[in-house]
Design a protein around this motif. Structure first.
Motif, mmCIF file in Angstrom:
data_model
loop_
_atom_site.group_PDB
_atom_site.id
_atom_site.type_symbol
_atom_site.label_atom_id
_atom_site.label_comp_id
_atom_site.label_asym_id
_atom_site.label_seq_id
_atom_site.Cartn_x
_atom_site.Cartn_y
_atom_site.Cartn_z
ATOM 1 N N ILE A 152 0.860 -1.179 0.000
ATOM 2 C CA ILE A 152 0.000 0.000 0.000
ATOM 3 C C ILE A 152 0.898 1.232 0.000
ATOM 4 O O ILE A 152 1.778 1.370 0.857
ATOM 5 N N TYR A 153 0.671 2.126 -0.973
ATOM 6 C CA TYR A 153 1.551 3.271 -1.163
ATOM 7 C C TYR A 153 0.727 4.555 -1.291
ATOM 8 O O TYR A 153 -0.397 4.534 -1.796
ATOM 9 N N PRO A 154 1.289 5.700 -0.855
ATOM 10 C CA PRO A 154 0.564 6.974 -0.979
ATOM 11 C C PRO A 154 0.629 7.506 -2.415
ATOM 12 O O PRO A 154 1.702 7.585 -3.011
ATOM 13 N N LEU A 155 -0.520 7.875 -2.940
ATOM 14 C CA LEU A 155 -0.562 8.459 -4.278
ATOM 15 C C LEU A 155 -0.161 9.923 -4.272
ATOM 16 O O LEU A 155 0.365 10.430 -5.257
ATOM 17 N N ASP A 156 -0.406 10.606 -3.168
ATOM 18 C CA ASP A 156 -0.193 12.054 -3.128
ATOM 19 C C ASP A 156 1.214 12.441 -2.686
ATOM 20 O O ASP A 156 1.508 13.624 -2.542
ATOM 21 N N ASP A 157 2.075 11.449 -2.473
ATOM 22 C CA ASP A 157 3.491 11.703 -2.162
ATOM 23 C C ASP A 157 4.305 10.707 -2.981
ATOM 24 O O ASP A 157 4.745 9.678 -2.481
ATOM 25 N N THR A 158 4.495 11.017 -4.254
ATOM 26 C CA THR A 158 5.141 10.058 -5.159
ATOM 27 C C THR A 158 6.609 9.849 -4.808
ATOM 28 O O THR A 158 7.146 8.762 -5.039
ATOM 29 N N ASP A 159 7.274 10.868 -4.248
ATOM 30 C CA ASP A 159 8.671 10.677 -3.844
ATOM 31 C C ASP A 159 8.772 9.621 -2.745
ATOM 32 O O ASP A 159 9.675 8.774 -2.760
ATOM 33 N N ARG A 160 7.849 9.668 -1.798
ATOM 34 C CA ARG A 160 7.847 8.668 -0.733
ATOM 35 C C ARG A 160 7.566 7.280 -1.298
ATOM 36 O O ARG A 160 8.192 6.295 -0.891
ATOM 37 N N THR A 161 6.643 7.189 -2.230
ATOM 38 C CA THR A 161 6.332 5.894 -2.839
ATOM 39 C C THR A 161 7.537 5.329 -3.579
ATOM 40 O O THR A 161 7.851 4.138 -3.463
ATOM 41 N N LEU A 162 8.242 6.174 -4.312
ATOM 42 C CA LEU A 162 9.440 5.711 -5.016
ATOM 43 C C LEU A 162 10.501 5.229 -4.032
ATOM 44 O O LEU A 162 11.202 4.234 -4.282
ATOM 45 N N LEU A 163 10.630 5.923 -2.905
ATOM 46 C CA LEU A 163 11.584 5.506 -1.883
ATOM 47 C C LEU A 163 11.197 4.147 -1.301
ATOM 48 O O LEU A 163 12.055 3.269 -1.110
ATOM 49 N N LEU A 164 9.917 3.949 -1.032
ATOM 50 C CA LEU A 164 9.452 2.667 -0.509
ATOM 51 C C LEU A 164 9.694 1.544 -1.502
ATOM 52 O O LEU A 164 10.094 0.437 -1.125
ATOM 53 N N LEU A 165 9.473 1.823 -2.773
ATOM 54 C CA LEU A 165 9.713 0.810 -3.793
ATOM 55 C C LEU A 165 11.201 0.454 -3.872
ATOM 56 O O LEU A 165 11.569 -0.720 -4.013
ATOM 57 N N GLN A 166 12.055 1.464 -3.758
ATOM 58 C CA GLN A 166 13.493 1.221 -3.808
ATOM 59 C C GLN A 166 13.963 0.378 -2.620
ATOM 60 O O GLN A 166 14.873 -0.453 -2.758
ATOM 61 N N HIS A 167 13.339 0.555 -1.466
ATOM 62 C CA HIS A 167 13.716 -0.203 -0.272
ATOM 63 C C HIS A 167 13.237 -1.646 -0.317
ATOM 64 O O HIS A 167 13.833 -2.520 0.311
ATOM 65 N N SER A 168 12.163 -1.905 -1.066
ATOM 66 C CA SER A 168 11.577 -3.241 -1.062
ATOM 67 C C SER A 168 11.912 -4.075 -2.290
ATOM 68 O O SER A 168 11.657 -5.286 -2.303
ATOM 69 N N LEU A 169 12.496 -3.445 -3.321
ATOM 70 C CA LEU A 169 12.802 -4.147 -4.564
ATOM 71 C C LEU A 169 14.259 -3.907 -4.957
ATOM 72 O O LEU A 169 14.864 -2.912 -4.548
ATOM 73 N N PRO A 170 14.831 -4.795 -5.777
ATOM 74 C CA PRO A 170 16.215 -4.596 -6.240
ATOM 75 C C PRO A 170 16.294 -3.571 -7.366
ATOM 76 O O PRO A 170 16.678 -3.878 -8.499
ATOM 77 N N ILE A 171 15.902 -2.335 -7.057
ATOM 78 C CA ILE A 171 15.894 -1.264 -8.053
ATOM 79 C C ILE A 171 16.649 -0.065 -7.517
ATOM 80 O O ILE A 171 16.848 0.089 -6.311
ATOM 81 N N ARG A 172 17.044 0.822 -8.422
ATOM 82 C CA ARG A 172 17.704 2.081 -8.087
ATOM 83 C C ARG A 172 16.893 3.211 -8.712
ATOM 84 O O ARG A 172 16.640 3.206 -9.921
ATOM 85 N N VAL A 173 16.477 4.153 -7.892
ATOM 86 C CA VAL A 173 15.719 5.310 -8.359
ATOM 87 C C VAL A 173 16.667 6.501 -8.455
ATOM 88 O O VAL A 173 17.273 6.893 -7.456
ATOM 89 N N THR A 174 16.799 7.066 -9.651
ATOM 90 C CA THR A 174 17.723 8.176 -9.884
ATOM 91 C C THR A 174 16.950 9.415 -10.311
ATOM 92 O O THR A 174 16.165 9.367 -11.268
ATOM 93 N N TYR A 175 17.153 10.529 -9.590
ATOM 94 C CA TYR A 175 16.520 11.800 -9.921
ATOM 95 C C TYR A 175 17.482 12.618 -10.782
ATOM 96 O O TYR A 175 18.449 13.181 -10.276
ATOM 97 N N HIS A 176 17.208 12.697 -12.089
ATOM 98 C CA HIS A 176 17.994 13.572 -12.964
ATOM 99 C C HIS A 176 17.541 15.020 -12.807
ATOM 100 O O HIS A 176 18.333 15.946 -12.988
ATOM 101 N N SER A 177 16.274 15.192 -12.504
ATOM 102 C CA SER A 177 15.691 16.489 -12.146
ATOM 103 C C SER A 177 14.340 16.188 -11.522
ATOM 104 O O SER A 177 13.916 15.034 -11.437
ATOM 105 N N ALA A 178 13.641 17.227 -11.090
ATOM 106 C CA ALA A 178 12.318 17.017 -10.508
ATOM 107 C C ALA A 178 11.345 16.431 -11.525
ATOM 108 O O ALA A 178 10.344 15.812 -11.164
#
Length: 314
Positions: A280-306
């Motif tokens: 279960i992930y928050p829709l209104d805080d996409t940065d938090r959701t991306l962080l949660l996904l990165q912590h739970s899956l073997p993925i790397r989230v990279t911010y090139h810009s906002a």
């Protein structure tokens, strides 16, 4: 080398960069991120070159009155993005932004949401309607019927009882006639999906195929036939409460849903698109959701810009 038909993903990204660059809110850092994106792949610059006519159009006096949010909303719709290069960007923008009789979104009878928005509405018959992000509905109620035309996105409706006028949701693929109360309708590029939450509804495709859908069932159909019938997973209407709730779904599905709540580009590597997850992930805080996904899956989230985020294998 001339690029005749670029990949859909590159078209999507280029169209979003174009919308951002014409915005009054673009920053120097975002312009630098755009230059980095152009240099990252030869196809990127080729697509931008093909779109150069569209960039000129966006700077003309005719479109300076259009809020940048309206342009971003238009290019963020998948069907609109595909048309930009595959057809003609100039023609497509004119059709999307200038072709309406009343002008911009919000014309009489139209209900809509932008990126990251959910809106509840009470219809004239007392029915309750909620639109998901990036959705558009035309209200065509009259003395004989209660008709909503879903042009894009997704809706949830709790239908008020009224024996004299049937309640119908229409898409380009067919009609859904309410025989009960609560259901969801999702408009896709190639098909429509009905999720029945309570009671029943009848689907009628444009080709004349009929099927009654019971509570707890989900049906996908196109203009010709019923494509699939299956049980619901119980997470389909969580978005009405601001949650992205998933049970054994792919990362590609999750990112696709999350993209409706985030401006700009969410680039997902094919190498991790098939990873399955529940949560279960928050829709209104996409940065938090991306962080949660990165912590739970073997993925790397990279911010090139906002406005440009890539998701790759760790």
């Amino acid at each position: 080398m001339r690029l005749s038909r670029p990949d859909d993903a590159v078209v999507d990204e280029a169209a979003l960069w174009m919308a951002l660059l014409q915005s009054e809110h673009v920053t120097d850092q975002e312009r630098e991120a755009f230059e980095t994106w152009c240099g990252a792949d030869v196809r990127h610059q080729q697509v931008i070159d093909q779109m150069s006519g569209g960039l000129r159009l966006l700077r003309t006096n005719a479109l300076r009155r259009v809020p940048s949010q309206s342009v971003l909303h238009s290019v963020n719709a998948p069907s609109s993005r595909r048309r930009f290069v595959v057809g003609s960007l100039v023609v497509a923008l004119a059709a999307v932004l200038l072709g309406r009789r009343e002008g911009w979104p919000g014309a009489f009878g139209e209900l809509y949401t932008g990126t990251g928005e959910r809106k509840p509405f009470t219809l004239e018959d007392g029915s309750h309607l909620t639109l998901n992000a990036r959705s558009r509905v035309i209200n065509l109620f009259d003395a004989r019927q209660r008709l909503l035309e879903l042009r894009a996105g997704e809706l949830w409706v709790d239908v008020a009882k009224e024996a004299a006028r049937p309640f119908v949701v229409q898409t380009e693929h067919g009609l859904i006639r309410a025989l009960g109360t609560q259901f969801l309708v999702q408009h896709g590029e190639d098909s429509t999906r009905l999720v029945m939450l309570h009671s029943r509804a009848e689907v009628l495709t444009r080709g004349g195929v009929r099927q009654v859908v019971e509570a707890g069932q989900s049906v996908c159909f196109d203009a010709h036939d019923i494509l699939a019938t299956q049980g619901t997973k119980g997470d389909e209407n969580a978005w009405t409460q601001g949650r992205l709730e998933v049970h054994d779904r792919t990362l590609a599905e999750v990112i696709d849903r999350l993209g409706n709540y985030r401006q700009g580009i969410l680039r997902l590597s094919p190498q991790v698109a098939g990873l399955r997850l529940s949560g279960i992930y928050p829709l209104d805080d996409t940065d938090r959701t991306l962080l949660l996904l990165q912590h739970s899956l073997p993925i790397r989230v990279t911010y090139h810009s906002a406005y440009w985020v890539s998701i790759d294998p760790r």
